[in-house]
Enzyme design. Structure first.
Site, PDB file in Angstrom:
ATOM      1  N   ASP A  87       0.875  -1.180   0.000  1.00 28.21           N
ATOM      2  CA  ASP A  87       0.000   0.000   0.000  1.00 28.21           C
ATOM      3  C   ASP A  87       0.908   1.225   0.000  1.00 28.21           C
ATOM      4  O   ASP A  87       1.677   1.432   0.947  1.00 28.21           O
ATOM      5  CB  ASP A  87      -0.892  -0.039   1.251  1.00 28.21           C
ATOM      6  CG  ASP A  87      -1.994   1.018   1.221  1.00 28.21           C
ATOM      7  OD1 ASP A  87      -1.924   1.953   0.399  1.00 28.21           O
ATOM      8  OD2 ASP A  87      -2.927   0.911   2.041  1.00 28.21           O
ATOM      9  N   ASP A  98      -3.085   7.395  -3.843  1.00 25.42           N
ATOM     10  CA  ASP A  98      -2.956   6.262  -2.917  1.00 25.42           C
ATOM     11  C   ASP A  98      -3.369   5.003  -3.680  1.00 25.42           C
ATOM     12  O   ASP A  98      -4.402   4.995  -4.353  1.00 25.42           O
ATOM     13  CB  ASP A  98      -3.908   6.552  -1.738  1.00 25.42           C
ATOM     14  CG  ASP A  98      -3.878   5.528  -0.618  1.00 25.42           C
ATOM     15  OD1 ASP A  98      -3.111   4.561  -0.705  1.00 25.42           O
ATOM     16  OD2 ASP A  98      -4.649   5.703   0.349  1.00 25.42           O
ATOM     17  N   HIS A 157     -11.823   6.076   1.202  1.00 23.24           N
ATOM     18  CA  HIS A 157     -11.828   7.406   1.824  1.00 23.24           C
ATOM     19  C   HIS A 157     -11.589   8.494   0.781  1.00 23.24           C
ATOM     20  O   HIS A 157     -11.086   8.228  -0.310  1.00 23.24           O
ATOM     21  CB  HIS A 157     -10.715   7.470   2.886  1.00 23.24           C
ATOM     22  CG  HIS A 157      -9.385   6.993   2.386  1.00 23.24           C
ATOM     23  ND1 HIS A 157      -8.461   7.824   1.799  1.00 23.24           N
ATOM     24  CD2 HIS A 157      -8.837   5.743   2.338  1.00 23.24           C
ATOM     25  CE1 HIS A 157      -7.399   7.111   1.430  1.00 23.24           C
ATOM     26  NE2 HIS A 157      -7.604   5.838   1.740  1.00 23.24           N
ATOM     27  N   HIS A 165      -6.545  10.653   4.736  1.00 21.52           N
ATOM     28  CA  HIS A 165      -7.846  10.019   5.003  1.00 21.52           C
ATOM     29  C   HIS A 165      -8.854  11.116   5.311  1.00 21.52           C
ATOM     30  O   HIS A 165      -8.981  11.542   6.453  1.00 21.52           O
ATOM     31  CB  HIS A 165      -7.765   9.017   6.172  1.00 21.52           C
ATOM     32  CG  HIS A 165      -7.384   7.651   5.728  1.00 21.52           C
ATOM     33  ND1 HIS A 165      -8.218   6.562   5.847  1.00 21.52           N
ATOM     34  CD2 HIS A 165      -6.268   7.186   5.123  1.00 21.52           C
ATOM     35  CE1 HIS A 165      -7.610   5.484   5.341  1.00 21.52           C
ATOM     36  NE2 HIS A 165      -6.426   5.842   4.902  1.00 21.52           N
ATOM     37  N   GLU A 190     -11.089   1.070  -1.735  1.00 23.34           N
ATOM     38  CA  GLU A 190     -10.083   0.204  -1.094  1.00 23.34           C
ATOM     39  C   GLU A 190     -10.701  -1.052  -0.472  1.00 23.34           C
ATOM     40  O   GLU A 190     -10.789  -1.171   0.747  1.00 23.34           O
ATOM     41  CB  GLU A 190      -9.368   1.042  -0.020  1.00 23.34           C
ATOM     42  CG  GLU A 190      -8.178   0.412   0.611  1.00 23.34           C
ATOM     43  CD  GLU A 190      -7.380   1.388   1.476  1.00 23.34           C
ATOM     44  OE1 GLU A 190      -6.284   1.002   1.881  1.00 23.34           O
ATOM     45  OE2 GLU A 190      -7.847   2.517   1.757  1.00 23.34           O
ATOM     46  N   GLU A 277      -6.551  -1.301  -4.313  1.00 22.16           N
ATOM     47  CA  GLU A 277      -6.937   0.109  -4.137  1.00 22.16           C
ATOM     48  C   GLU A 277      -6.491   0.949  -5.323  1.00 22.16           C
ATOM     49  O   GLU A 277      -5.383   0.794  -5.826  1.00 22.16           O
ATOM     50  CB  GLU A 277      -6.281   0.657  -2.860  1.00 22.16           C
ATOM     51  CG  GLU A 277      -6.594   2.117  -2.588  1.00 22.16           C
ATOM     52  CD  GLU A 277      -5.874   2.657  -1.353  1.00 22.16           C
ATOM     53  OE1 GLU A 277      -6.311   3.683  -0.803  1.00 22.16           O
ATOM     54  OE2 GLU A 277      -4.857   2.056  -0.943  1.00 22.16           O
TER      55      GLU A 277
END
Length: 291
Positions: A87, A98, A157, A165, A190, A277
């Protein structure tokens, strides 16, 4: 450049960096390779390509789902059979992308496929006006079709400048009501899938922290530490990024509400966990994948 153009352009640049770093890092994850070698490669490569890490490289293995990053002199290595979640995040001037991928060093292709398919199905459903509750329903249904469970207390998020986040929270299961996504919103979808109980809990290992309340502190060592932490603003950092990080001082700053700690999150039933994700920009009739 308008603020809006800058936001989109720099997020896209961060995403472009991550696409390249993810592809390169995946090739390094093999039995016998040190986790620290991969984490440092990811973080250094993001900088080489013109960004900065938005948070420490997370390498969560098997039952661990999130917040694992290696220690300063970590000798731990990948093993045959491991299910590895990589991640990674990058930012350009605080604008964040992300992404995460599962790398299977064992026989877990179905579990990996469950998270990937859930991600794909959710992204395909996105458009301005969709309720996040619908995305949760799609993610849960997809993962269950594979015979697994979504992890109910890990979420997708929003992403905002310097905030990794941000709202809205995008649950990985069906909820009564969610939030309507608007055109231009940047969100990370995610999904996490498991053959365990479907929930994570904290375990004692902590290597990741963030600054939540910069207030005067008395101890000289603590003041020096905070000077070193300030450039990360609100973004998470790893203990190994600091020149000196005595546990005594860090723990005191956590107790005083200056720093937040991110303990490793692990599956309560000791089940294996997979993750997928992408960061996307919500468009009128779809989603633009950034990563």
């Amino acid at each position: 450049m308008s603020d809006e153009n800058e936001r989109i352009e720099k997020t896209l640049k961060a995403g472009e960096i991550l696409r390249q770093v993810r592809a390169e890092a995946v090739k390094l994850i093999k039995p016998g390779v040190r986790l620290l070698e991969v984490a440092e490669f990811v973080e250094n490569r993001i900088v080489e390509l013109g960004g900065k890490p938005a948070f420490p490289c997370n390498i969560s293995i098997n039952s661990d789902a999130a917040h694992f990053t290696p220690k300063r002199d970590d000798e731990r290595t990948f093993a045959e059979g491991d299910l590895v979640k990589l991640d990674i995040g990058a930012h350009v001037d605080g604008y964040i992308a992300d992404t995460a991928i599962s790398i299977d060093l064992g026989d877990n292709s179905e579990l990996v496929g469950a998270a990937e398919e859930a991600l794909k199905n959710a992204i395909n459903a996105i458009h301005a006006g969709i309720d996040t509750a619908e995305l949760g329903r799609i993610i849960e249904a997809t993962i269950k079709e594979f015979g697994f469970k979504p992890i109910i207390n890990l979420t997708g998020h929003g992403l905002q400048r310097w905030i990794a986040h941000a709202p809205p929270t995008i649950y990985n299961f069906a909820t009564q009501r969610g939030v309507r996504l608007e055109e231009g919103m940047i969100v990370a979808i995610e999904p996490f899938a498991t053959n365990g109980a479907g929930k994570v809990t904290e375990r004692s290992e902590v290597e990741i922290f963030s600054l939540i309340n910069l207030k005067p502190v008395r101890m000289k060592q603590a003041r020096e530490l905070l000077e070193e932490i300030k450039p990360y603003q609100t973004l998470p950092f790893a203990k190994r990024w600091l020149s000196k990080a005595p546990d005594l001082i860090i723990n005191r700053l956590v107790r005083e509400g200056v720093l937040r700690a991110y303990p490793v999150l692990t599956e309560v039933g000791k089940g294996l966990v997979s993750q997928a994700e992408h960061t996307v920009i919500v468009e009128e009739d779809g989603a633009r994948i950034v990563t």
